[in-house]
Design an enzyme around this catalytic site. Structure first.
Site, short mmCIF file in Angstrom:
data_model
loop_
_atom_site.label_atom_id
_atom_site.label_comp_id
_atom_site.label_asym_id
_atom_site.label_seq_id
_atom_site.Cartn_x
_atom_site.Cartn_y
_atom_site.Cartn_z
N LEU A 63 -13.51 40.00 98.10
CA LEU A 63 -13.27 38.78 97.48
C LEU A 63 -12.53 38.85 96.12
CD1 LEU A 63 -16.08 36.59 98.48
CD2 LEU A 63 -13.87 36.78 99.53
N SER A 64 -12.49 40.24 95.54
CA SER A 64 -12.18 40.47 94.13
C SER A 64 -10.79 40.13 93.98
CB SER A 64 -12.67 41.89 93.80
OG SER A 64 -13.97 42.22 93.79
N THR A 111 -16.94 49.20 95.26
CA THR A 111 -18.04 48.59 95.98
C THR A 111 -18.44 49.65 97.19
OG1 THR A 111 -18.36 46.95 97.61
CG2 THR A 111 -16.10 47.88 97.80
N LYS A 133 -20.66 53.44 94.61
CA LYS A 133 -21.08 53.21 93.49
C LYS A 133 -21.78 54.08 92.81
CE LYS A 133 -21.35 48.23 93.61
NZ LYS A 133 -22.07 47.01 93.63
N ASP A 176 -22.89 44.21 86.84
CA ASP A 176 -23.77 43.40 87.75
C ASP A 176 -24.73 42.84 86.76
OD1 ASP A 176 -22.38 43.75 89.89
OD2 ASP A 176 -23.63 45.43 90.43
N GLY A 218 -36.98 42.71 97.43
CA GLY A 218 -36.28 43.97 97.60
C GLY A 218 -36.25 44.94 96.47
N LEU A 257 -28.71 36.23 95.63
CA LEU A 257 -27.36 37.21 95.39
C LEU A 257 -26.72 36.79 96.47
CD1 LEU A 257 -28.78 40.28 93.70
CD2 LEU A 257 -28.60 38.21 92.91
N TYR A 268 -23.83 35.18 98.81
CA TYR A 268 -22.89 34.03 98.55
C TYR A 268 -22.48 33.26 99.60
CZ TYR A 268 -19.61 38.17 98.51
OH TYR A 268 -19.04 39.19 98.41
#
Length: 325
Positions: free
Chosen positions: A20-21, A66, A70, A106, A166, A265, A267
């Protein structure tokens, strides 16, 4: 319009088509009227080093990272920020005279909606809409008040308890964020006791040590929820296409205090079942879309060397892209 003078930004990953960036960054670039474009670059794991050399050759100004790069990119960078080293992952890279430098936005993205009023992800539901397992008879408003930033409406976190679901990479950013807030207690809940012990030890020897971190198996969750001022889901449970699921049972969520902040977190879907259930119990909800927007805005400030980017434009572009408006 893309011209010969247009400067390049991008995002790398494999796969990358789902990112989506580009939607949010190109909306901001268009709004600002700057001569940049943000492109997705599919980079296979074995091609990462070659991609960095190619990016430098074409004068790419910076890029997002992503899955699955990372962690893998860390040894390939000329410099890594302390926050990225503490988290063990880089999500933003920028070019300097020394070469490629990496950081992690983040944490800034996670913290932003806790420090400023975000757009409420949903407005709860009427009392009659509660799940059958919801047995608490206390009155819950059909439209809980929008979250106004800070712990239960305040800004002092020094007496507040954070509970994080988590213990993966996303949880590391949340732990760092909760430490920056100054939370009195930070509790991480996971499935594997050995993995949890390793997670806890990694913060003792971290570049940014976190001393008030405790780890727990899932058996302790109900007890922890009753203490939580901030409850954060970093697991993928409830993510599309399994939007009907929640990481927390209805019985455990019954123990949440009215006014506690519940943060997911994820969406998509928006809101998640976890957040809908929490709001029906009087909690204040924050969805993962806000963190995505805010971490992207923090990266764009680095690349454009500016203090201000149109966060509202970025948020709206994502909401339209996801069909939320």
């Amino acid at each position: 319009m893309i011209k010969g003078t247009t400067k390049l930004l991008g995002v790398i990953g494999h796969p990358i088509a789902h990112s989506l960036s580009p939607a949010m960054h190109n909306a901001a670039i268009s709004h600002l009227g700057v001569d940049f474009v943000y492109l997705p670059f599919p980079v296979k794991p074995g091609d990462l080093k070659a991609a960095l050399a190619g990016f430098a050759a074409i004068d790419l100004r910076g890029f997002s990272i992503t899955i699955p790069h990372k962690q893998a990119i860390l040894p390939l960078l000329a410099e890594v920020s302390p926050i990225a080293r503490a988290i063990g992952a880089v999500n933003t890279v920028y070019l300097t005279d020394q070469g490629w430098c990496g950081t992690n936005t983040d944490v800034e993205g996670f913290l932003a909606p806790l420090q400023t009023p975000p757009t409420p992800p949903c407005q709860g539901g009427a009392k009659d809409d509660r799940p059958a397992s919801f047995s608490d008879d206390r009155a819950v408003p059909s439209n809980p008040p929008p979250y106004q930033g800070g712990a239960r409406g305040g800004s002092d976190w020094s007496q507040k308890v954070a509970v994080i679901l988590g213990n993966g990479g996303a949880a590391r950013a949340v732990v760092a964020g909760c430490a920056q807030l100054g939370c009195a207690e930070i509790h991480v809940v996971g499935r594997s006791a050995p993995n949890l012990a390793e997670f806890q030890q990694s913060w003792v020897t971290s570049p940014m040590p976190v001393q008030n971190l405790q780890v727990h198996t899932w058996d302790d969750l109900s007890m922890l929820i009753s203490q939580a001022d901030l409850l954060v889901n970093t697991t993928p449970v409830g993510m599309y296409p399994h939007g009907e699921k929640s990481p927390v049972s209805a019985a455990a969520l019954d123990r949440i205090s009215a006014g506690a902040i519940v943060y997911d977190l994820i969406y998509t879907p928006n809101p998640t079942q976890f957040l809908k259930d929490a709001q029906l119990r009087g909690a204040r909800a924050i969805d993962g879309l806000e963190m995505l927007v805010q971490q992207g805005a923090a990266a764009l400030k680095i690349w454009l060397d500016t203090e201000s980017v149109p966060v509202d434009v970025m948020r709206q572009a994502l909401r339209q892209h996801l069909g939320l408006d």
